[in-house]
Design a protein around this motif. Structure first.
Motif, PDB file in Angstrom:
ATOM      1  N   ASN A 132       3.356  -6.504   5.457  1.00 37.00           N
ATOM      2  CA  ASN A 132       2.337  -6.001   4.533  1.00 37.00           C
ATOM      3  C   ASN A 132       1.821  -4.646   4.986  1.00 37.00           C
ATOM      4  N   TRP A 133       1.632  -4.475   6.297  1.00 34.61           N
ATOM      5  CA  TRP A 133       1.157  -3.199   6.810  1.00 34.61           C
ATOM      6  C   TRP A 133       2.187  -2.109   6.537  1.00 34.61           C
ATOM      7  N   THR A 134       3.462  -2.417   6.736  1.00 36.38           N
ATOM      8  CA  THR A 134       4.516  -1.431   6.487  1.00 36.38           C
ATOM      9  C   THR A 134       4.550  -1.037   5.010  1.00 36.38           C
ATOM     10  N   GLN A 135       4.429  -2.010   4.117  1.00 33.75           N
ATOM     11  CA  GLN A 135       4.424  -1.704   2.689  1.00 33.75           C
ATOM     12  C   GLN A 135       3.209  -0.860   2.319  1.00 33.75           C
ATOM     13  N   TRP A 136       2.047  -1.182   2.897  1.00 34.44           N
ATOM     14  CA  TRP A 136       0.844  -0.399   2.620  1.00 34.44           C
ATOM     15  C   TRP A 136       1.032   1.036   3.085  1.00 34.44           C
ATOM     16  N   PHE A 137       1.587   1.221   4.286  1.00 33.63           N
ATOM     17  CA  PHE A 137       1.757   2.574   4.818  1.00 33.63           C
ATOM     18  C   PHE A 137       2.737   3.383   3.979  1.00 33.63           C
TER      19      PHE A 137
ATOM     20  N   ARG B 264       3.411   3.023   0.800  1.00 30.31           N
ATOM     21  CA  ARG B 264       2.753   3.335  -0.469  1.00 30.31           C
ATOM     22  C   ARG B 264       1.728   4.459  -0.264  1.00 30.31           C
ATOM     23  N   TRP B 265       0.949   4.393   0.818  1.00 28.75           N
ATOM     24  CA  TRP B 265      -0.043   5.414   1.104  1.00 28.75           C
ATOM     25  C   TRP B 265       0.631   6.757   1.351  1.00 28.75           C
TER      26      TRP B 265
END
Length: 75
Positions: free
Chosen positions: A35-40, A42-43
């Motif tokens: 989830n952190w990787t996907q958030w980063f 996207r950001w």
């Protein structure tokens, strides 16, 4: 307790319970990392899009800057 025709004692049951607990904890940690990787990602994509829009606005056009246009603080 009997599992596949074999009687399990307290030590084996505890071992299975601890192994399953470790598996659950590992899956939760892996999910958080994913989830952190996907958030980063996207950001980072949003940040890049905002930067390109800002650069296009500074140039006075709606097109993204060409690859030959110097970008960044060093040219």
């Amino acid at each position: 307790m009997t599992l596949f025709g074999r009687t399990l004692g307290g030590e084996e049951i505890a071992s299975l319970a601890f192994t399953l607990t470790a598996l659950v904890l590992w899956l939760m940690a892996w999910r958080g990392e994913r989830n952190w990787t996907q958030w980063f990602r996207r950001w980072e994509g949003d940040r890049k899009a905002r930067r390109e829009a800002e650069l296009a606005g500074e140039q006075g056009g709606d097109q993204p800057p060409s690859p030959t246009t110097p970008r960044g603080p060093w040219g």
